[in-house]
Write an enzyme that holds these catalytic residues in place. Sequence first.
Site, PDB file in Angstrom:
ATOM      1  N   LYS A   1       0.882  -1.130   0.062  1.00  0.00           N
ATOM      2  CA  LYS A   1       0.078   0.028  -0.029  1.00  0.00           C
ATOM      3  C   LYS A   1       0.709   1.153  -0.207  1.00  0.00           C
ATOM      4  CE  LYS A   1      -3.829   2.116   2.466  1.00  0.00           C
ATOM      5  NZ  LYS A   1      -4.799   1.725   3.508  1.00  0.00           N
TER       6      LYS A   1
ATOM      7  N   SER B   1      -9.712   1.999   2.765  1.00  0.00           N
ATOM      8  CA  SER B   1      -8.795   3.071   1.722  1.00  0.00           C
ATOM      9  C   SER B   1      -7.857   2.053   0.855  1.00  0.00           C
ATOM     10  CB  SER B   1      -8.174   3.506   2.824  1.00  0.00           C
ATOM     11  OG  SER B   1      -7.253   3.307   3.709  1.00  0.00           O
TER      12      SER B   1
ATOM     13  N   SER C   1      -9.939  -0.182   6.831  1.00  0.00           N
ATOM     14  CA  SER C   1      -9.533  -0.152   5.468  1.00  0.00           C
ATOM     15  C   SER C   1      -8.441  -1.535   4.898  1.00  0.00           C
ATOM     16  CB  SER C   1      -8.349   1.210   5.634  1.00  0.00           C
ATOM     17  OG  SER C   1      -9.119   2.412   5.520  1.00  0.00           O
TER      18      SER C   1
END
Lengths: 489, 479, 95
Positions: free
Chosen positions: A79, A154, A178
Amino acid sequence: MDLYDLTVHELLDKLKNKEITLEEINKSYIERINEKENEVKAFVTITDEDAVEKAKKIDDDIKNGKEVSKLSGIPIGIKDNICTKNVKTTCSSKMLENFVSPYDATVMNKINKENMIMLGKLNMDEFAMGASTEYSYFKKTSNPWDLKRVPGGSSGGSAAAVAAGMVPWALGSDTGGSIRQPSAFCGTVGLKPTYGLVSRFGLVAFASSLDQIGPITKDVTDSAILLNIIAGHDEMDSTSAKVEKKDYTKSLIRDVKGLKIGLPKEYFGEGINPEVKNAVMNVAKEYEKMGAIVEECSISVTDYALATYYIIACAEASSNLGRFDGIRYGYRTENFSNLTDIYKNSRSEGFGKEVKRRIILGTYVLSSGYYDAYYKKALKVRQVVKNEFKKLFEKYDILLTPTSPTVAFEIGTRSNNPLEMYLADICTVSINIGGVPAISIPCGVDSNGMPIGCQLIGNHFEEEKILKAAFTYEQETKFREKYKPTFKK
Amino acid sequence: MAREDYEIVMGLEVHSELSTKTKIFCSCPTEFGGEPNTHCCPICMAMPGTLPVLNEKVVEYAVKAGLATNCDIARTSKNDRKNYFYPDLPKAYQISQFDMPLCVDGHIDIETEEGTKSIRIERIHIEEDAGKLNHDEYGRGSFVDLNRAGVPLIEIVSKPDLRSKEEVESYLRKLKSILEYIEVSDCKMQEGSLRADVNVSVRKKGSKEFGTRTEMKNMNSFKSILRAIEYESNRQIDVIESGGEVEQESLRWDDISGKTFSMRDKENAQDYRYFPDPDLVAIKISDEYINNIKSNLPELPDSRKKRYMEEYKLPEYDSRLITASKYLSDLLEEAVEVCNNPKTVSNFIMTDITKFLNEKELEPEEIPFTAQQLGELVKLIDKGTISSSIAKKVLAEMFEKPEDPNKIIEKNGWIQISDEGAIKEVVKKVLSENEKSVNDYKAGKDKALGYLVGQAMKATKGKANPGMLNKMFLEELNK
Amino acid sequence: MQINREEIIHIAKLANLSLTDEEIDKYTNDMEEILTFANTVNNVNTDNIDELASLEENYNVFRKDEVKAFGNREELLKNAPSQEDGMFKIPKVIK
């Protein structure tokens, strides 16, 4: 079966039997990226240039009998809010569009020590603020099950890349859901570890007291394998827990006999889509069938946990994001004649509207006159939530809930009303507030073929219990054998 | 009303940089100087993703300072974030302590004209220093150097107990000496490692209410602090006398113009939004920890002063002045160990050494010779090898080129003449050459003896033993 | 919750954000709604709850006072929008 379809532990088995090479594995994933990235748009930065060469070298080392670490040469996606030296870390923000960290995050040191191969940095909602990855400054990621839909967020890029087979697994971060919610949307397995189990050093902070890094994988076994790598005390993170190192793969046993599972009724109420509710109730039935004891229970402060979450997370974020001031790194406005201009214009032009909204909210709840009514009160309610979890775990081994009230929705259809948007986090935020671990595993699809996720919540540092329960369910129901992303257009 | 009708009320917030090896939240060196941004790392530069970890020595030093100033030590304490934007503050918040400081409710005693006065200390807390802005002379811009960012500080906040410039000065000097004694700060004001914010208000004498206060920020020399107080208190009195009202505000003292200036525009009232730093955990302090530090606390200036008066029989004034500087006090004690003559060593420190330091504007730490050398010098006087007037000359040499006083004497041929025959010869010679003075003396003018001794000293270039000289003159004159 | 534009302007100033009139209106509305919701935390009975209870859970994490120099200024300055002589350059700040 294509290599990109396999889990890491399946790849490891084949490597061990010399059926395949790391070169083949890496080539397979890179080809898959080349094939699918145009549609899925999961990556902010692709770093596949030296991958094949690196893999070849490790293959040679293995051939020559050299000792290599277990996960040497296995690809991974990261990420884009986890700092990587020499590769941009953008947080999917204009603010950090060109930022290259001068150091590696602690989890990256661990990944690098294993000699894993990072294939790229994955898209996300800007600074991890959002639940659809639509708030990325760069691009909107698509859900591999239906390209018109969002992958969740996210960590949407991470979940989509794993689901699409562009990386065998990935790291995400979870502040209020997330990792788990995009996993539910994309049919992957997402684990948010206990707060403090994985070092936050090098994770660009959203809300310091809630953030955790965790694995997004194709199955529960891979989740345990990757957790083994990233968990552990770090002296660079004061909030890192001093717990002894465990081998989480040891909990991968099919056994839920006598396991006490609580079903908090607040998570099965009105706001939950009936198909989702139904699917999760079926999970409960499945567990019962396998010998678990399932009981309805209650977390009475669930509704307040969401308000608490937004107060605390935004307060911390408003302070954490102060450092983006256009002086030492990051975006600097061209439109300035003095220092105040640099501050105001760089921040206003560099941050997206959701980030700004949360900074304003966070600044407000900390500001003089409001601190006690919001922030201080939220800290108290947080304590109440913790106490409720504590009481529940005296009675139950794990709790079972939906991961998200709905399945993935279509891009652009999410409500423009921020409050409605925040309400979608209702199933996941309490877990971060309580600091406990939770895993989202796929438990079926809805009538449109979109995956549904259920969430197993454990007590502090009892990742083994949720992994074991998740593993047992997964082995029994074999979601991956029944359903595959279709890249529906 | 006249200025004399007003009373000045002051409280001090003293920032002192701790002399730890590393910064408060990262492992960068705290060393002063260095090329810009070379004592920095991703943490003190506030790179995204970095986290603070508290230096254990910072807690130890702060507790030490708390104990040395009679504070209560908090059993539970925490760090808070103070949020504001400034280019020298890379995180846009300073990690400080808000409502749970490490030390509270202390006091230190100062000497005033009316005797000993206790100044209460409200709190001592730990925090990080900011970086530095450099400005270039062409006005092209400002330049941020973060070498000082993250250097540990303690902030010592007094109650508004100070009533005059003199009290402020004694308080500061006392505080400085305590911090030096316990070796938690080098207190080098010229390097900014001791700075003070002064809160000043004025009120009519006899009034019970405090006036509105202003805060003068970040001054780092005694001279500017005292000038600033003088200026600001007078300014406030003038405002009141002309029918105005003092506004509560932060002021900047400008040394060049000798004036205070308002620091922030009023509409920009600060709101620091303090909240507990979620990146750090609580500090819990045990009795054992406190007792351990307490039992290892070195002797403090007040106790040394008492000992000098009792054991060394030194006057109160001398004892106080010498113990005010740990360096001078150590110098005294080490020199006394060599020569066993506290009185003479003390006299040297109070006169020649102090004078020299004042002339050259040096700090005691900058005295070039060692305590051993000073002790040897006193020993030479006591043995009669040199006279005290020669000793003064030797001391002057030692400042210029520090070496063993024996060598200095030898090199300059300053050994005292104590040979009776040689002295008698000089006495006779002087008497024969100064008939007028001899007659004066005999006529009852005692002063003439001094002149004769002086002449003998001159003849021997000061080397004659003055005691013997005196005695022999008297013998000869009274024959 | 009643929020007025002035409050949002004040908060934006504290946060160093410049907002257009349109944004001010939008955020004023948003905040009114979000804060009304956030305010529900005050419905929870927390009479016997210490907000600092977490201080008892995790404490005394310290670092040894040992120097480890980073030693690479270039690396620390490489992201700077403007630098000169090893320092970050900004417009002149009036002291």
